[in-house]
Design a protein around this motif. Structure first.
Motif, PDB file in Angstrom:
ATOM      1  N   SER A   1      -5.466   2.940  39.967  1.00  0.00           N
ATOM      2  CA  SER A   1      -5.700   4.357  39.723  1.00  0.00           C
ATOM      3  C   SER A   1      -4.526   5.188  40.234  1.00  0.00           C
ATOM      4  CB  SER A   1      -6.990   4.768  40.411  1.00  0.00           C
ATOM      5  OG  SER A   1      -7.172   6.131  40.304  1.00  0.00           O
ATOM      6  N   MET A   2      -3.975   4.790  41.404  1.00  0.00           N
ATOM      7  CA  MET A   2      -2.844   5.546  41.949  1.00  0.00           C
ATOM      8  C   MET A   2      -1.630   5.415  41.035  1.00  0.00           C
ATOM      9  SD  MET A   2      -3.301   4.647  45.973  1.00  0.00           S
ATOM     10  CE  MET A   2      -1.810   5.428  46.541  1.00  0.00           C
ATOM     11  N   ILE A   3      -1.401   4.194  40.499  1.00  0.00           N
ATOM     12  CA  ILE A   3      -0.253   4.012  39.598  1.00  0.00           C
ATOM     13  C   ILE A   3      -0.428   4.890  38.361  1.00  0.00           C
ATOM     14  CG2 ILE A   3       0.933   2.348  38.128  1.00  0.00           C
ATOM     15  CD1 ILE A   3       0.342   0.235  40.191  1.00  0.00           C
ATOM     16  N   PHE A   4      -1.628   4.863  37.788  1.00  0.00           N
ATOM     17  CA  PHE A   4      -1.863   5.672  36.585  1.00  0.00           C
ATOM     18  C   PHE A   4      -1.732   7.161  36.899  1.00  0.00           C
ATOM     19  CE2 PHE A   4      -4.511   1.942  35.083  1.00  0.00           C
ATOM     20  CZ  PHE A   4      -3.577   1.531  34.157  1.00  0.00           C
ATOM     21  N   THR A   5      -2.226   7.569  38.059  1.00  0.00           N
ATOM     22  CA  THR A   5      -2.128   8.984  38.413  1.00  0.00           C
ATOM     23  C   THR A   5      -0.673   9.417  38.506  1.00  0.00           C
ATOM     24  OG1 THR A   5      -4.105   8.713  39.722  1.00  0.00           O
ATOM     25  CG2 THR A   5      -2.890  10.738  40.050  1.00  0.00           C
ATOM     26  N   SER A   6       0.167   8.555  39.119  1.00  0.00           N
ATOM     27  CA  SER A   6       1.551   8.968  39.305  1.00  0.00           C
ATOM     28  C   SER A   6       2.268   9.074  37.964  1.00  0.00           C
ATOM     29  CB  SER A   6       2.268   7.988  40.227  1.00  0.00           C
ATOM     30  OG  SER A   6       2.313   6.731  39.619  1.00  0.00           O
ATOM     31  N   TYR A   7       1.775   8.361  36.920  1.00  0.00           N
ATOM     32  CA  TYR A   7       2.371   8.513  35.581  1.00  0.00           C
ATOM     33  C   TYR A   7       1.595   9.509  34.729  1.00  0.00           C
ATOM     34  CZ  TYR A   7       5.680   4.846  36.490  1.00  0.00           C
ATOM     35  OH  TYR A   7       6.718   4.132  37.000  1.00  0.00           O
ATOM     36  N   HIS A   8       0.706  10.260  35.362  1.00  0.00           N
ATOM     37  CA  HIS A   8      -0.061  11.310  34.677  1.00  0.00           C
ATOM     38  C   HIS A   8      -0.836  10.762  33.489  1.00  0.00           C
ATOM     39  CE1 HIS A   8       1.864  14.046  37.327  1.00  0.00           C
ATOM     40  NE2 HIS A   8       3.042  13.586  36.958  1.00  0.00           N
ATOM     41  N   MET A   9      -1.601   9.706  33.756  1.00  0.00           N
ATOM     42  CA  MET A   9      -2.495   9.184  32.730  1.00  0.00           C
ATOM     43  C   MET A   9      -3.908   9.311  33.273  1.00  0.00           C
ATOM     44  SD  MET A   9      -0.092   5.908  32.155  1.00  0.00           S
ATOM     45  CE  MET A   9      -0.608   5.260  30.601  1.00  0.00           C
ATOM     46  N   PRO A  10      -4.490  10.511  33.193  1.00  0.00           N
ATOM     47  CA  PRO A  10      -5.724  10.780  33.937  1.00  0.00           C
ATOM     48  C   PRO A  10      -6.905   9.915  33.515  1.00  0.00           C
ATOM     49  CG  PRO A  10      -5.105  12.639  32.557  1.00  0.00           C
ATOM     50  CD  PRO A  10      -3.974  11.683  32.508  1.00  0.00           C
ATOM     51  N   LEU A  11      -7.000   9.599  32.230  1.00  0.00           N
ATOM     52  CA  LEU A  11      -8.171   8.837  31.796  1.00  0.00           C
ATOM     53  C   LEU A  11      -8.167   7.442  32.423  1.00  0.00           C
ATOM     54  CD1 LEU A  11     -10.648   8.926  30.038  1.00  0.00           C
ATOM     55  CD2 LEU A  11      -9.303   7.966  28.186  1.00  0.00           C
ATOM     56  N   LEU A  12      -6.988   6.789  32.391  1.00  0.00           N
ATOM     57  CA  LEU A  12      -6.899   5.454  32.978  1.00  0.00           C
ATOM     58  C   LEU A  12      -7.034   5.519  34.489  1.00  0.00           C
ATOM     59  CD1 LEU A  12      -4.098   3.853  30.815  1.00  0.00           C
ATOM     60  CD2 LEU A  12      -6.552   3.654  30.604  1.00  0.00           C
TER      61      LEU A  12
ATOM     62  N   GLU B   1     -13.261  13.386  37.976  1.00  0.00           N
ATOM     63  CA  GLU B   1     -12.748  14.635  37.410  1.00  0.00           C
ATOM     64  C   GLU B   1     -12.013  15.438  38.471  1.00  0.00           C
ATOM     65  OE1 GLU B   1     -15.638  17.308  35.958  1.00  0.00           O
ATOM     66  OE2 GLU B   1     -14.177  18.487  34.847  1.00  0.00           O
ATOM     67  N   GLN B   2     -12.597  15.461  39.706  1.00  0.00           N
ATOM     68  CA  GLN B   2     -11.956  16.258  40.746  1.00  0.00           C
ATOM     69  C   GLN B   2     -10.674  15.626  41.254  1.00  0.00           C
ATOM     70  OE1 GLN B   2     -14.765  17.121  43.804  1.00  0.00           O
ATOM     71  NE2 GLN B   2     -15.759  18.714  42.595  1.00  0.00           N
ATOM     72  N   LEU B   3     -10.635  14.297  41.325  1.00  0.00           N
ATOM     73  CA  LEU B   3      -9.483  13.652  41.966  1.00  0.00           C
ATOM     74  C   LEU B   3      -8.387  13.284  40.981  1.00  0.00           C
ATOM     75  CD1 LEU B   3     -11.149  11.367  44.626  1.00  0.00           C
ATOM     76  CD2 LEU B   3     -10.268  13.656  44.876  1.00  0.00           C
ATOM     77  N   THR B   4      -8.749  12.916  39.750  1.00  0.00           N
ATOM     78  CA  THR B   4      -7.712  12.499  38.815  1.00  0.00           C
ATOM     79  C   THR B   4      -7.561  13.462  37.647  1.00  0.00           C
ATOM     80  OG1 THR B   4      -9.226  11.195  37.485  1.00  0.00           O
ATOM     81  CG2 THR B   4      -8.192  10.086  39.332  1.00  0.00           C
ATOM     82  N   GLY B   5      -8.491  14.391  37.511  1.00  0.00           N
ATOM     83  CA  GLY B   5      -8.347  15.400  36.470  1.00  0.00           C
ATOM     84  C   GLY B   5      -8.975  15.010  35.157  1.00  0.00           C
ATOM     85  N   SER B   6      -9.674  13.879  35.124  1.00  0.00           N
ATOM     86  CA  SER B   6     -10.305  13.526  33.859  1.00  0.00           C
ATOM     87  C   SER B   6     -11.632  12.844  34.119  1.00  0.00           C
ATOM     88  CB  SER B   6      -9.402  12.597  33.065  1.00  0.00           C
ATOM     89  OG  SER B   6     -10.146  12.005  32.032  1.00  0.00           O
ATOM     90  N   LYS B   7     -12.598  13.104  33.253  1.00  0.00           N
ATOM     91  CA  LYS B   7     -13.851  12.355  33.337  1.00  0.00           C
ATOM     92  C   LYS B   7     -13.676  11.041  32.604  1.00  0.00           C
ATOM     93  CE  LYS B   7     -17.534  15.586  34.157  1.00  0.00           C
ATOM     94  NZ  LYS B   7     -18.979  15.562  34.185  1.00  0.00           N
ATOM     95  N   LEU B   8     -14.487  10.065  32.979  1.00  0.00           N
ATOM     96  CA  LEU B   8     -14.378   8.776  32.299  1.00  0.00           C
ATOM     97  C   LEU B   8     -15.224   8.774  31.035  1.00  0.00           C
ATOM     98  CD1 LEU B   8     -13.084   6.088  32.496  1.00  0.00           C
ATOM     99  CD2 LEU B   8     -14.911   5.288  33.935  1.00  0.00           C
TER     100      LEU B   8
END
Lengths: 681, 221
Positions: free
Chosen positions: A330-341, A512-519
């Motif tokens: 999740s941290m890797i995806f967040t750093s590349y701005h891929m909120p859904l993943l 949603e709050q932490l990564t910016g996207s709902k699953l």
């Protein structure tokens, strides 16, 4: 008075403290004390569950400031969906374990007073709840220490055994090294959020708002990760875990392994996603790699154990690894701005947190029931308990199936979600990660398979076959409160496995709050039944249908075998032509894990000896064969032994200053004064 | 009174304080030590009164009277009683021999003068020349604690150190504020009582007041 989640949780913590105060008053009657205090902790935990579920479901954030603690440094408390989720995890298991304890702790009646155990038990749960509720560094660390100290005394409970004292000491050392790292990390963040002259930056709010320079943010993250990893038992900081968990009373091991380790996961998520918020991809890679190493090493070490609780403790290392894999991805995806993943990885990790709490709690409670009945931890001495303890055996089996990640139970769902996150990682823009991350999926698959093997061993050797020990104890089934606690945990495992969409919809607000996207796992018709993390054409899973399918097969097999009389008949065991077969000749834990010991032997420090004691008359027919096997953690020799030796050497050197003579000490002060005067002139 | 004469008297009293300090360093008898301590207190008290008179600081009279009652009358009395009760008035053994101690003491005095030279350049007070003596008294007190083995002598050494500090306070800044001095005086009194109690306990535990015996309390490897 308006009832809010915060109100419920505060009253839960207060009730736990009240129980602590009540305990000395009623310690005269230990039986009454056990019934009362564990009922009260159950009620407190129930309040916590309601408050936690409500806080996540409502999605609200609520803060209060307590004017206690140091002057001008009040305690801040805050409940948001992330905190609510961990509160739910902690309280839910505490509820089951408290019910279980009503029966389990009665095993100590007549052997030793349990007053101290009850007090520390309440403080321990209260400490965990406060860690999650804390909204400033001071309150967080105070609660963290309450939790560590209470659990230290719980590990020490049966302090007449030297192994318990050693384990507790190791635990407190590792816990404090970790706590220092966390303290330093908060210091860095608070100092840069406010300034280094006053404490204005000590609230989490100030840290959230601060923009840390990247090198300081990295320092804060590395320190915090080190500290939390020491608590969570991430390889190579895991050595305390297989020592401390087996020697603690089983209800405490269930809580320590099930939820105390999770407070460290909470800390990692809180610090990285919430307080720092913006990070480079390699932070996630560190978490991912350590998670993978922990998962594989944890399960391999677990396979080598024949102490039931020690085996479970190593599995905690493995499962913490799996949780960290989800969070790292999740941290890797967040750093590349891929909120859904990123949401997918985070939900996978958090869902596994809840699942692990449930099934590991169940397994430790089961191991405790076995220990309670047989007073034996060594699996090599057990066997055939399924006949004497059918309830415990069935419930332990549910725990085994869950932890082995087999459908339809909960372990499968979260590991499946983690695999989905892995399989979607080729979408990453980084070439290196694109190639390497799928390899992690292979390691995770290996882990799952080895865990299943390990639990075939644990269940098979403990509950199947015949009793292996030399003397047969009188074994009785666990009593009602113990069974109740285990049944509730098993039922939760089942529900979490069959209805994952309901749970994930409930906790989606965290992602949603932490990564910016709902699953948004449930879409379309029959949405509650189908778990579709990204898109229906990619992958979906329905726990309900799998369960119904399994149920159909089981019922059909039962009908086929039992409807026709005579389909099953019992016969003596085939003894290979060797007549004097006895129960010591059964397949056991050491023989079960032998192939894996051969393959992965280089990872362990193994000492194996076979000694023949020959008979004088017939040298080819030995009188006795002694088999000796010792498997040790290599990390102890690599990492800890040098540190221990160096610190002993230095202490001995420094100890020479301690002459024991007053004059010597006076001379030290005198020389110091003279030197200072000379230099400050 | 002429400032010059006051300065002379002040220096003379400082010399006497230093002399008593050296006297304590070499004195082998317990009663002798206590008497020397009382003399030191008396010189200190006189000095305080004179400084108070010259500098026109009236609160120094109070601290002078306090010093007189405490350090000249009360503490020596308590020590006397202790020595009698515990029957420890025999000769005191030293760790280092007496001439050697004297030499170290002289080196300390020279060191103090060397250390205080820059302060003397800067200060404009009447009493500035005695600051070095005060420092030397403190260090000789500490030296006494180091070189003696007996618990009672160590306490006297400690009290002598306190005398040195008090002397430094009067000569460097014309005394501390009265509240502080009252507090210090009370502390000394209470310390004396606590020492008394501890002496009895040490005596009953070790059958002696030789602090060397306390090395037995050390943890063995």
């Amino acid at each position: 008075m308006i009832v809010t989640p915060m109100w419920l949780l505060s009253s839960s913590v207060l009730l736990l403290f009240l129980t602590v105060l009540l305990t000395p008053l009623i310690k005269g009657s230990q039986r009454f004390l056990i019934n009362t205090s564990f009922t009260l902790t159950s009620v407190a935990s129930l309040l916590g569950v309601i408050g936690g579920v409500w806080a996540v479901g409502g999605g609200t954030t609520e803060k209060i400031i307590l004017e206690i603690g140091l002057p001008a440094l009040p305690f801040h408390m805050r409940i948001d969906p992330l905190a609510g989720y961990f509160i739910t995890v902690i309280s839910l298991l505490s509820l089951f374990v408290s019910l279980y304890s009503i029966g389990y702790i009665k095993g100590y009646l007549g052997r030793r007073p349990v007053t101290s155990l009850v007090i520390c038990y309440c403080l321990f749960i209260a400490g965990m709840l406060m860690v999650v509720l804390a909204d400033d560094a001071l309150f967080f660390l105070v609660s963290w220490e309450v939790m560590a100290a209470a659990s230290y005394f719980l590990v020490m409970f049966e302090d007449e055994h030297i192994e318990n004292r050693r384990a507790a000491f190791l635990y407190i050392v590792v816990a404090h090294v970790g706590a220092i790292a966390i303290l330093l990390s908060f210091g860095v963040m608070a100092g840069l959020a406010g300034d280094f002259e006053n404490f204005s930056g000590y609230t989490f709010d100030a840290m959230r708002q601060a923009q840390l320079p990247v090198q300081w943010a990295t320092a804060a993250f590395l320190l915090a990760f080190f500290g939390f990893a020491a608590k969570a038992g991430v390889v190579p900081l895991h050595v305390w875990l297989p020592e401390a968990h087996p020697v603690a009373p089983s209800n405490v091991s269930a809580l320590m392994s099930g939820v105390m380790l999770k407070t460290a996961i909470y800390g990692i998520v809180r610090v990285t996603f919430d307080l720092i918020g913006d990070f480079p991809w390699w932070w996630g890679a560190i978490v991912l790699i350590l998670g993978l190493v922990s998962a594989v090493m944890g399960v391999l070490y677990a396979l080598m154990q024949h102490d039931l609780k020690r085996l479970l403790a190593y599995h905690s290392v493995e499962n913490i690894g799996i949780i960290l894999i989800g969070i790292g991805l999740s941290m890797i995806f967040t750093s590349y701005h891929m909120p859904l993943l990123a949401a997918l990885g985070l939900i996978a990790g958090l869902y596994h947190t809840l699942n692990h709490a449930m099934f590991k709690g169940l397994l430790f409670m089961g191991a405790g029931a076995v220990l309670h009945a047989t007073h034996e931890r060594n699996m090599e001495e057990m066997g055939g308990l399924i006949h004497r303890m059918p309830w415990t055996a069935a419930l332990f089996l549910i725990g085994c199936v869950s932890i082995s990640a087999l459908p339809p139970f909960n372990g499968f769902v979260s590991e499946w979600l983690t695999f989905q996150a892995f399989l979607l990682s080729p979408a990453l823009p980084n070439q290196l990660l694109k190639l390497l991350v799928p390899l992690g999926a292979a390691l995770l698959a290996l882990t799952g398979a080895l865990a299943a093997a390990c639990f075939v061993k644990a269940f098979g050797v403990t509950f199947l076959g015949h009793w292996r020990g030399h003397h047969t104890p009188r074994v009785r089934e666990a009593d009602f409160p113990m069974r109740l606690g285990m049944v509730l945990a098993a039922a939760t495992c089942f529900l979490l496995g069959v209805l994952p969409t309901v749970v994930i919809d409930w906790m989606d607000i965290i992602s949603e709050q932490l990564t910016g996207s709902k699953l948004r796992v449930s879409t379309g018709a029959y949405s509650w039944m189908w778990l579709t993390p990204i898109a229906p054409e990619r992958a979906s899973y329905s726990g309900t249908i799998v369960f119904l399918g399994i149920l159909f097969v089981v019922v059909a097999a039962y009908l086929v075998l039992h409807v026709k009389p005579g389909a099953i008949h019992r016969a003596p065991i085939w003894d290979c032509g060797f007549e004097k077969i006895n129960q010591r000749m059964q397949y056991n834990a050491t023989s079960f894990s032998m192939p894996i010991r051969r393959i992965f032997g280089f990872l362990f420090n193994i000492k194996e000896q076979v000694k023949l004691i020959p008979r004088a008359a017939h040298p080819f027919f030995p009188k006795k064969i002694n088999y000796y096997l010792r498997v040790r953690d290599r990390f102890w020799g690599w990492l800890y032994k040098p540190v221990v030796e160096v610190s002993f050497y230095l202490s001995r050197r420094v100890g020479r200053l301690q002459q024991g003579r007053i004059q010597a000490y006076l001379i030290y002060s005198f020389i110091t004064i003279i030197v200072l005067l000379v230099f400050s002139r | 009174m002429n400032i010059n004469i006051a300065s002379q008297i002040n220096s003379f009293l400082a010399a006497l304080v230093l002399l008593t300090a050296f006297g304590m360093l070499v004195q082998r008898r317990m009663y002798g030590l206590v008497h020397l301590f009382a003399w030191q207190g008396l010189f200190l008290s006189l000095n305080t009164a004179i400084v108070g008179f010259v500098a026109d600081r009236h609160h120094l009279y109070i601290s002078s009277v306090l010093t007189l009652t405490l350090k000249v009358i009360l503490l020596p009395y308590i020590l006397h009683v202790l020595i009698q009760r515990l029957k420890v008035h025999k000769e005191v053994e030293t760790v280092v021999n007496i001439p050697m101690t004297m030499l170290i003491g002289i080196a300390l005095v020279i060191f103090s003068y060397h250390l205080m030279a820059p302060v003397r350049e800067l200060s404009t007070l009447v009493t500035r020349s005695t600051l070095a003596v005060a420092l030397a008294t403190v260090m000789i007190g500490l030296l006494m604690m180091i070189t003696r083995k007996h618990a009672v002598t160590q306490i006297i050494g400690f009290l002598a150190m306190e005398n040195g500090l008090f002397f430094a306070a009067t000569s460097a800044t014309y005394g501390m504020p009265l509240v502080v001095e009252l507090g210090v005086a009370l502390d000394i009194l209470i310390a004396a009582f606590i020492f008394g109690i501890f002496f009895f306990h040490i005596h009953t535990t070790f059958d002696s007041l030789d602090v060397e015996k306390m090395a037995r309390l050390k943890e063995e490897d």
